[in-house]
Design an enzyme around this catalytic site. Structure first.
Site, PDB file in Angstrom:
ATOM      1  N   LYS A 214       0.817  -1.218   0.000  1.00 48.39           N
ATOM      2  CA  LYS A 214       0.000   0.000   0.000  1.00 48.39           C
ATOM      3  C   LYS A 214       0.850   1.267   0.000  1.00 48.39           C
ATOM      4  CE  LYS A 214      -4.371  -1.968   1.244  1.00 48.39           C
ATOM      5  NZ  LYS A 214      -5.425  -2.218   2.225  1.00 48.39           N
ATOM      6  N   ARG A 250      -3.598 -10.038   4.715  1.00 51.30           N
ATOM      7  CA  ARG A 250      -4.020 -10.132   3.312  1.00 51.30           C
ATOM      8  C   ARG A 250      -2.872  -9.618   2.445  1.00 51.30           C
ATOM      9  NH1 ARG A 250      -6.091  -6.653  -0.286  1.00 51.30           N
ATOM     10  NH2 ARG A 250      -7.643  -7.382  -1.780  1.00 51.30           N
TER      11      ARG A 250
HETATM   12  C1  7PJ Z   1      -8.221  -4.543   1.605  1.00 53.97           C
HETATM   13  C2  7PJ Z   1      -9.286  -5.318   1.149  1.00 53.97           C
HETATM   14  C3  7PJ Z   1      -7.926  -4.524   3.001  1.00 53.97           C
HETATM   15  C4  7PJ Z   1      -9.761  -6.038   3.277  1.00 53.97           C
HETATM   16  C5  7PJ Z   1      -8.388  -4.279  -0.520  1.00 53.97           C
HETATM   17  C6  7PJ Z   1      -5.425  -3.218  -2.010  1.00 53.97           C
HETATM   18  C7  7PJ Z   1      -6.761  -2.588  -2.066  1.00 53.97           C
HETATM   19  N1  7PJ Z   1     -10.048  -6.067   1.975  1.00 53.97           N
HETATM   20  N2  7PJ Z   1      -9.373  -5.144  -0.190  1.00 53.97           N
HETATM   21  N3  7PJ Z   1      -8.733  -5.294   3.791  1.00 53.97           N
HETATM   22  N4  7PJ Z   1      -7.660  -3.921   0.543  1.00 53.97           N
HETATM   23  N5  7PJ Z   1     -10.502  -6.760   4.137  1.00 53.97           N
HETATM   24  O1  7PJ Z   1      -5.260  -4.434  -1.878  1.00 53.97           O
HETATM   25  O2  7PJ Z   1      -4.445  -2.417  -2.136  1.00 53.97           O
HETATM   26  O3  7PJ Z   1      -7.020  -3.860   3.523  1.00 53.97           O
HETATM   27  S1  7PJ Z   1      -8.129  -3.758  -2.156  1.00 53.97           S
END
Ligand code: 7PJ
Length: 274
Positions: A214, A250
């Site tokens: 990020k 994640r």
């Molecule tokens: C997240 C997500 C996160 C959850 C994305 C990216 C943006 N779902 N989906 N938490 N980020 N739960 O991966 O940069 O931080 S999309």
């Protein structure tokens, strides 16, 4: 290998035109299957399938097209493996189709606010639900986000969303919370939330942390313009989460993250002698 705690690793599998150069529907699904296989081999515990980009400026996807992207991939993964599958979507209709195809977690960056039916659909599906904090909407969330107390406000939001989900019939045991790193937050906000992870863990819900690649990492290391330059910062942030006791991280880089978390676990499993 020791059995001490470490967070589970959720591998990110995107099936969006943004993430796969040209190629039609067929090719993005084929690429998604290959990507999923690699992440399973590298030790992912969960795969998070997403068919819509939440990046500011990304073009919205219809429910129909989103289902067309994610369902064939979920079905193919379900056939090949018994890995836990989550669906990253804000749309109840997509969540419904994905759960029917074999996903068991609805990962909702809108925390069931995108449609008035979302909480009831989550209850009806009986799946696990990740409720993530986002300030505003994807298109505008990074326009000068402001909080008086970011940690208190994110915490209050997440508890309120958990109560709304439970009031609609979602079992407490099915609810995960996520502070939403990068979703309507400055560098300082993201750092405050990372530092406060023990407080989020103490709420008693499993916490998901998503810091992978990020932009806040480039706020610390300005040379990391490209998302792919941010592996070190991503691992550092996820280790902060591990130390705090988050349930899962994640990530894009499954192999490197599993390795880092196994070192964390190995150290944790040794009783201190001093
Ligand atoms: C997240 C997500 C996160 C959850 C994305 C990216 C943006 N779902 N989906 N938490 N980020 N739960 O991966 O940069 O931080 S999309």
């Amino acid at each position: 290998m020791s059995t001490a705690y470490r967070p589970r690793v959720m591998g990110i599998v995107n099936v969006t035109p943004d993430s796969f150069s040209d190629g039609g529907q067929f090719f993005s699904v084929a690429d998604g299957i290959e990507h999923a296989r690699r992440m399973i081999a590298q030790g992912a515990d969960i795969l998070d399938i997403g068919g819509e980009s939440t990046r500011p400026g990304a073009t919205p996807v219809s429910e129909f097209d989103e289902i067309l992207r994610v369902v064939p991939l979920i079905e193919a993964i379900r056939k090949a493996s018994d890995i836990t599958i989550s669906i990253d979507t804000m749309k109840p209709g997509v969540a419904r189709a994905a759960i029917k195809a074999g996903a068991t977690i609805w990962n909702d960056v809108a925390a069931l606010r995108f449609s008035p039916q979302a909480p009831e659909v989550a209850a009806e599906l009986g799946c696990e639900v990740v409720l993530m904090h986002m300030l505003g909407e994807p298109g505008t969330m990074q326009d000068a986000p402001r909080y008086d107390d970011v940690v208190a406000e994110v915490e209050a939001f997440l508890l309120a969303r958990a109560f709304t989900a439970m009031a609609a019939g979602v079992a407490k045991e099915k609810i995960w919370l996520d502070p939403g790193i990068g979703f309507g937050k400055t560098l300082e906000h993201n750092l405050a939330l990372l530092a406060a992870l023990p407080r989020f863990v103490a709420l008693g819900y499993p916490i998901l942390l998503g810091a992978s690649r990020k932009r806040f990492i480039a706020g610390i290391d300005p040379s990391a313009h490209e998302a792919s330059d941010r592996l070190g910062g991503s691992i550092a942030a996820h280790l902060v989460g591990a130390q705090a006791g988050v349930a899962a991280v994640r990530v894009h880089d499954v192999r490197e993250t599993v390795q880092a978390l196994e070192v964390f676990r190995a150290v944790r499993s040794v009783a201190p002698t001093t």
